[in-house]
Scaffold this motif. Sequence first.
Motif, PDB file in Angstrom:
ATOM      1  N   ARG A 177     -21.244 156.214 -29.063  1.00  0.00           N
ATOM      2  CA  ARG A 177     -20.277 155.853 -30.217  1.00  0.00           C
ATOM      3  C   ARG A 177     -19.197 155.492 -28.823  1.00  0.00           C
ATOM      4  O   ARG A 177     -18.479 154.916 -29.431  1.00  0.00           O
ATOM      5  CB  ARG A 177     -19.588 157.633 -30.294  1.00  0.00           C
ATOM      6  CG  ARG A 177     -20.682 157.579 -31.226  1.00  0.00           C
ATOM      7  CD  ARG A 177     -20.498 158.776 -32.191  1.00  0.00           C
ATOM      8  NE  ARG A 177     -20.917 159.498 -32.651  1.00  0.00           N
ATOM      9  CZ  ARG A 177     -20.617 160.290 -33.809  1.00  0.00           C
ATOM     10  NH1 ARG A 177     -19.647 160.996 -33.694  1.00  0.00           N
ATOM     11  NH2 ARG A 177     -21.535 160.643 -34.808  1.00  0.00           N
ATOM     12  N   ASP A 178     -19.640 155.578 -27.511  1.00  0.00           N
ATOM     13  CA  ASP A 178     -18.580 155.348 -26.669  1.00  0.00           C
ATOM     14  C   ASP A 178     -18.495 154.052 -26.091  1.00  0.00           C
ATOM     15  O   ASP A 178     -19.176 153.091 -26.026  1.00  0.00           O
ATOM     16  CB  ASP A 178     -19.481 156.015 -25.377  1.00  0.00           C
ATOM     17  CG  ASP A 178     -18.109 156.449 -24.259  1.00  0.00           C
ATOM     18  OD1 ASP A 178     -16.262 155.767 -24.347  1.00  0.00           O
ATOM     19  OD2 ASP A 178     -17.908 157.673 -23.701  1.00  0.00           O
ATOM     20  N   GLU A 179     -17.234 153.530 -26.428  1.00  0.00           N
ATOM     21  CA  GLU A 179     -16.864 151.897 -25.436  1.00  0.00           C
ATOM     22  C   GLU A 179     -17.016 151.960 -24.706  1.00  0.00           C
ATOM     23  O   GLU A 179     -17.541 150.504 -24.154  1.00  0.00           O
ATOM     24  CB  GLU A 179     -15.283 151.507 -26.680  1.00  0.00           C
ATOM     25  CG  GLU A 179     -14.530 151.799 -25.517  1.00  0.00           C
ATOM     26  CD  GLU A 179     -14.330 153.414 -26.308  1.00  0.00           C
ATOM     27  OE1 GLU A 179     -12.536 153.847 -26.494  1.00  0.00           O
ATOM     28  OE2 GLU A 179     -14.198 153.814 -27.163  1.00  0.00           O
ATOM     29  N   MET A 180     -16.933 152.667 -23.517  1.00  0.00           N
ATOM     30  CA  MET A 180     -17.507 152.349 -22.131  1.00  0.00           C
ATOM     31  C   MET A 180     -18.545 152.445 -21.821  1.00  0.00           C
ATOM     32  O   MET A 180     -19.521 153.593 -22.955  1.00  0.00           O
ATOM     33  CB  MET A 180     -16.374 153.976 -21.486  1.00  0.00           C
ATOM     34  CG  MET A 180     -15.188 153.688 -21.730  1.00  0.00           C
ATOM     35  SD  MET A 180     -14.500 151.932 -20.588  1.00  0.00           S
ATOM     36  CE  MET A 180     -13.863 151.113 -21.743  1.00  0.00           C
ATOM     37  N   ARG A 181     -19.192 151.796 -20.675  1.00  0.00           N
ATOM     38  CA  ARG A 181     -21.099 152.394 -20.928  1.00  0.00           C
ATOM     39  C   ARG A 181     -20.893 153.393 -20.383  1.00  0.00           C
ATOM     40  O   ARG A 181     -20.300 153.279 -18.797  1.00  0.00           O
ATOM     41  CB  ARG A 181     -20.596 151.077 -19.614  1.00  0.00           C
ATOM     42  CG  ARG A 181     -22.806 150.819 -19.745  1.00  0.00           C
ATOM     43  CD  ARG A 181     -22.994 149.618 -18.519  1.00  0.00           C
ATOM     44  NE  ARG A 181     -22.390 149.496 -17.373  1.00  0.00           N
ATOM     45  CZ  ARG A 181     -21.424 148.562 -16.279  1.00  0.00           C
ATOM     46  NH1 ARG A 181     -20.801 148.255 -17.447  1.00  0.00           N
ATOM     47  NH2 ARG A 181     -21.588 149.396 -15.533  1.00  0.00           N
ATOM     48  N   VAL A 182     -21.815 153.980 -20.149  1.00  0.00           N
ATOM     49  CA  VAL A 182     -22.754 155.614 -19.815  1.00  0.00           C
ATOM     50  C   VAL A 182     -23.631 155.122 -19.714  1.00  0.00           C
ATOM     51  O   VAL A 182     -25.006 155.026 -20.465  1.00  0.00           O
ATOM     52  CB  VAL A 182     -22.277 156.135 -20.849  1.00  0.00           C
ATOM     53  CG1 VAL A 182     -22.148 157.965 -21.039  1.00  0.00           C
ATOM     54  CG2 VAL A 182     -20.999 156.207 -21.475  1.00  0.00           C
TER      55      VAL A 182
END
Length: 489
Positions: free
Chosen positions: A361-366
């Motif tokens: 769900r995170d727009e940052m790369r995890v």
Amino acid sequence: MKKMIVNLSSREKRMAVLENEVLRKIEIMPPHQRSIVGNVYLGKVTKVLPGMDAVFIDYGAEKNGFLHRDEIPAYQLSKRDGESPINHYIRQGEKLLVQVSRDETGTKGAKLTGLIEFSTDSLVYIHGIDYVGVSKKFKNERLQKHWREKALEYKHEDEGLIVRTSMENESEPVFLDTLNSMRQLYKDMERKAATLKAPALLYEKDTFLEMLITEMDTTTSGQLFIDDFEAYQELRKSIQASGKDWDLSYESGPKNIFSERNLDNQVEKALKKVVWLDNGSYLIFEETEAFTVIDVNSGKFTGKVEKEATLFAVNAAAAKEVARQLRLRNISGIILIDFINMEKAEHKLEIINLVKKEAARDEMRVKVVGFTELGILQVTRKRTSPALSETMLVPCPICNGNGKIESAETVAFRLERELFEHRKTDDEAVWVELSRSVAEVLLGEKESYRSTLEELIAKKLFISYVPGPINTYSIRRFGSCEEIERSVK
């Protein structure tokens, strides 16, 4: 359903994102920490680092920016001749246009690029690279091929173009108008740079408004509540152009749009070290300069089944909350999660998959690296902006930096918002007792903002000071000017 609550009524800009009534994201931008990502500067090379294939650039900030060889136009347009040293492409003392791609964080300066990028909802223009890309989301393969050919036909050798999905059914004249307007913007900056000394600001981007539009673009529908009419109108135009089904509401009431929805309390919780989960277990967050450690504790949760199953249940609940907290607190870099030790390998694999699923769900790369031999899960999250704690907290002067207190800015803007809520009452004046540091932020340099603030809250402001290093305030009373004058004396 996705909801966005946007608070722009005071100088500190705030946005909250809720998904199914659960707070997922907070963005807070005080004036002194406004993001400069997207801004373009005329910079000057201060130091070349051959061993790192990078240079430091003075672009006017307190810390010099960092520019890697891959972000230099001369390198990109030389077809990536990796054998040549970096000083073949750039030299100390050289001036060049640079764009901020990542804000300063902690002790690190901003990350810069020489590949200057401008974008609309239909086209991305990049100067300094020879490249063409077309969105993979095109429904019609023939149109996808058509726009690739048109981009190749009209682009210059030193330009990169990315055709976005919304260009699919547009006409060629619209494409050319969009391209020429961005091309002209770059030429105007070049002309401006020729008349200035480095460092100098050439182009400033409204990153907060763009962030709102980008957030809305992540889904086709939702609700947005905002307390600034000009921004409301801009967002309406953007939604109408995109064809998305968003319900926008402008709220002009005296009550603060965040406090009305209990978001202020949730923001305060996002700054606490301990996060309690519904099942009685809890998380402890320790943020450091090098990495963040998250400790999972069973707390009051005892379970009704065997030990291994109980530990897995605690860890599964923690995994979901950790993913939410990383996004909410904007924690980035290296993250170490100390889950309660589990014996079964399949349980560890399930936890990894659960963290990956929630992080999607995170727009940052995890990136979930995996468990160490000590049972600690290693995760990395891309850093583009300061963490929420960096934005809202400062090192505590009482404990020599071992702890943190709310900054003068955070306290001052909270007071400002509280005063705004009373602007429609009949009282003539208000008496506020506060620390000098908070007063300096609230009233501005040499109290230059006092008259504006008094006009906005429709009251005369009486101030008295609280001694000590803690940033604090107390609204002592409202009343007539005569009553307040007697009280202050």
